[in-house]
Design an enzyme around this catalytic site. Sequence first.
Site, PDB file in Angstrom:
ATOM      1  NE  ARG A 291      -0.728  -0.314   4.982  1.00 10.90           N
ATOM      2  CZ  ARG A 291       0.037   0.470   5.736  1.00 10.90           C
ATOM      3  NH1 ARG A 291       0.347   1.675   5.333  1.00 10.90           N
ATOM      4  NH2 ARG A 291       0.507   0.045   6.903  1.00 10.90           N
TER       5      ARG A 291
ATOM      6  CG  HIS B 215      -3.627   0.710   8.549  1.00 10.91           C
ATOM      7  ND1 HIS B 215      -3.626  -0.555   8.010  1.00 10.91           N
ATOM      8  CD2 HIS B 215      -4.630   0.734   9.458  1.00 10.91           C
ATOM      9  CE1 HIS B 215      -4.581  -1.272   8.570  1.00 10.91           C
ATOM     10  NE2 HIS B 215      -5.209  -0.513   9.443  1.00 10.91           N
TER      11      HIS B 215
ATOM     12  CE1 TYR C  28       3.897   1.418   8.310  1.00 12.64           C
ATOM     13  CE2 TYR C  28       3.316   3.075   9.945  1.00 12.64           C
ATOM     14  CZ  TYR C  28       2.999   2.340   8.822  1.00 12.64           C
ATOM     15  OH  TYR C  28       1.783   2.513   8.214  1.00 12.64           O
TER      16      TYR C  28
END
Length: 360
Positions: free
Chosen positions: A259, A263, A273
């Site tokens: 992606r 999120h 991250y």
Amino acid sequence: MKRTLENIENQFETFQILNEEGKIVNEDAMPDLSDEDLKEIMRRMVYTRILDQRSIALNRQGRLGFYAPTAGQEASQLGSQFALEKADFILPGYRDVPQLIWHGLPLYQAFLFSRGHFKGNQMPEGVNAVSPQIIIGAQITQAAGVGLGFKKRGENAVSITYTGDGGASQGDFYEGINFAGAFGAQSIFVVQNNRFAISVPVEKQSAAQTIAQKAVAAGIEGIQVDGMDVLAVYAATKEARQRAVDGEGPTLIETLTYRYGPHTMAGDDPTRYRTEDMDNEWEQKDPIVRFRKFLEEKGLWSEEEENELIEKTKEEIKAAVKEADNTPKQKVTDLMDIMYEELPSNLKEQREEYSEKESK
């Protein structure tokens, strides 16, 4: 024991048809699709990418509610959906609204779903699907049940459900594939491995080298697919569907995808991250760029055609937003009316109170 595990893991090589340059690397696996089919798949991927961009903008403007970006996962989502029949039943996760749209959900209702309006959760007649599941993995056990229902009725249909790599860490995932395997349910379980369950890398969720190999313990078929290759995803799903309706049981499909956005739009920051190098690596695998190269080589696609499609898509999105805006606002009495066939006595009094307030 170690050798046994290694032998199992080595069986799950990534299935691919198109490489990153849009070249066919697995001619024998090339699906039987017409030129118009190939162009339609491309149209749907471009449409969905533009829809994603516009949805993010609408969310930032406060005109949408919950939204999970989809850019990067078009091949995984739409390649699998294109392999389905109208009779098949989709049980999606919250990132899987595109599959619902191409299965028949009107776009304005997809926007209403994001806004939390009850009409966004009402599937039109003939659209075999339920609204996106917010609870991680809860749709997996449901899909096993739907697939068993199709089997017991002798219907030429399958259930298909989607989750992410994080969903494969849920108890419902193991219960669902185990139940489906034990009873031979006509089900397909798609795990879209986009590398991170919000911020947790897949390597920290399981010691297994692949998610696909988890099918072995459930006694069902499992395959790992290049999730950025729409033809590979289509072919794997088409075969899984045929196996299911032929009485050969369910299939677990792991699509390796990515992606590009966060999120969800609810405050997630992927730069905390994910590294820039990782983002750049996966951008080189963009499913739309890859498929565009393939179609251009065949003389089936052009920049002019894509630009026309983009403008048409923007107009359709604009019209759908307007229709969603014009939908009557959700009322408390609406929720009471659709929740009960006959209101309990305590709610009858409350409904009268709210009805009076809403009439002012």
